[in-house]
Design an enzyme around this catalytic site. Structure first.
Site, PDB file in Angstrom:
ATOM      1  N   SER A 283      -9.876 -71.766  26.649  1.00 15.12           N
ATOM      2  CA  SER A 283      -8.964 -72.899  26.534  1.00 15.12           C
ATOM      3  C   SER A 283      -9.734 -74.169  26.162  1.00 15.12           C
ATOM      4  O   SER A 283     -10.357 -74.218  25.104  1.00 15.12           O
ATOM      5  CB  SER A 283      -8.172 -73.056  27.839  1.00 15.12           C
ATOM      6  OG  SER A 283      -7.119 -73.960  27.699  1.00 15.12           O
TER       7      SER A 283
ATOM      8  N   HIS B  44      -1.848 -67.079  27.113  1.00 12.63           N
ATOM      9  CA  HIS B  44      -3.008 -67.969  27.072  1.00 12.63           C
ATOM     10  C   HIS B  44      -4.081 -67.565  28.072  1.00 12.63           C
ATOM     11  O   HIS B  44      -5.271 -67.792  27.850  1.00 12.63           O
ATOM     12  CB  HIS B  44      -2.537 -69.397  27.378  1.00 12.63           C
ATOM     13  CG  HIS B  44      -3.611 -70.430  27.342  1.00 12.63           C
ATOM     14  ND1 HIS B  44      -4.266 -70.804  26.182  1.00 12.63           N
ATOM     15  CD2 HIS B  44      -4.175 -71.181  28.333  1.00 12.63           C
ATOM     16  CE1 HIS B  44      -5.159 -71.739  26.446  1.00 12.63           C
ATOM     17  NE2 HIS B  44      -5.125 -71.978  27.749  1.00 12.63           N
TER      18      HIS B  44
ATOM     19  N   ASP C  71       0.720 -67.072  23.279  1.00  8.55           N
ATOM     20  CA  ASP C  71       0.115 -68.246  23.910  1.00  8.55           C
ATOM     21  C   ASP C  71       1.059 -69.441  23.775  1.00  8.55           C
ATOM     22  O   ASP C  71       1.332 -69.907  22.669  1.00  8.55           O
ATOM     23  CB  ASP C  71      -1.229 -68.551  23.235  1.00  8.55           C
ATOM     24  CG  ASP C  71      -2.073 -69.540  24.013  1.00  8.55           C
ATOM     25  OD1 ASP C  71      -1.500 -70.381  24.734  1.00  8.55           O
ATOM     26  OD2 ASP C  71      -3.310 -69.484  23.884  1.00  8.55           O
TER      27      ASP C  71
END
Length: 277
Positions: free
Chosen positions: A144, A222, A190
């Site tokens: 991320s 995600h 995601d």
């Protein structure tokens, strides 16, 4: 206590490549939860300068020389525990792996990139296992915002051997000056860092001459990189072996690229096969 699983007798490094570590790979070996090398850990205090401490996972073997180093950063609000499954799994394939905490859990991608940079220096200069790490063979990974930091430090540190941003998030969309072989791992579903606005633009902006690949996990969210995942492990290990160790024995797991579509693990896959030396 050391952790590991022996999968056959050690093979000496190939004369043409002194960085090969461990026996010839197989599909079974690159998907195994533990590789050839037994591993142990060292804790790093949060009082260190430049990042928030962490855990180093390293092969206990002293007979094959030094190993490439990999530093891994977590995502927004997360800590190193979200990346811990990579530790023994990658280290047991012949790498020194450093999962770090960030200074605060809300540090932005560029800050995470600077912290990855500081952790790389710490690993090879000041850590208790510095003598086991080849400082000329380093790589970065991150999830991320840690994945955005992975791109940022790779852009600023072109001598790195590999970068693997995992469902990366960053406001910067173009990485045309990045020169580090990069595997971008995205997730089809995601909703935090949509592949349409993050992973795919990141990958497509990389130089066309660069060794690069884009892997999109079918049906994944995600947070897929936070949970032990055989597909992520298989391709990450193969990418690190191929580019950190220059080990062409692992090219077979990257090229030709896998099939995509219904019934496969991939909703999309793009690549620069075959990879250069």
């Amino acid at each position: 206590m050391a952790v590991g699983l022996s999968v056959g007798a050690a093979a000496p490094a190939h004369a043409a490549n002194p960085h090969e570590r461990g026996p010839a790979p197989t599909e079974q070996s690159v998907t195994a939860v533990r590789g050839h090398f037994s591993t142990d850990t060292v804790s790093v205090s949060s009082l260190v300068s430049g990042f928030g401490g962490g855990t180093i996972y390293y092969p206990t073997d002293r007979g094959e020389g030094t190993f490439g180093g990999v530093v891994i950063a977590p995502g927004y609000t997360a800590d190193q525990s979200s990346m811990s499954w990579y530790g023994h799994r990658i280290a047991s394939q012949g790498f020194v792996v450093f999962t770090i905490d960030t200074i605060t859990r809300v540090d932005q991608p560029d800050s995470r990139g600077r912290q990855l940079d500081a952790a790389l220096d710490y690993l090879v200069e000041d850590s208790r296992v510095a003598d086991r790490v080849d400082g000329s063979r380093l790589a970065v990974m991150g999830h991320s915002m840690g994945g955005g930091g992975t791109l940022a430090v790779a852009e600023d540190r072109p001598e790195l051997r590999a970068a693997i941003p995992l469902t990366p998030w960053h406001t910067q969309k173009r990485w045309s000056s990045l020169q580090v072989p990069t595997l971008v791992i995205g997730a089809e579903n995601d909703s935090v860092a949509s592949v349409r606005t993050h992973s795919i633009p990141f990958y497509e902006s990389l130089p066309s001459s660069l060794d690069r690949a884009y892997l999109e996990l079918r049906g994944a969210s995600h947070f897929a990189p936070n949970i032990s995942n055989t597909t992520i492990a298989r391709y990450s290990i193969s990418w690190l072996k191929r580019f950190v160790d220059d080990d062409t024995r692992y090219e077979q797991f990257l090229c030709p690229p896998p099939r995509t579509g219904i019934g496969t693990d991939f909703s999309d896959y793009r690549d620069s096969c075959p990879h250069g030396s």
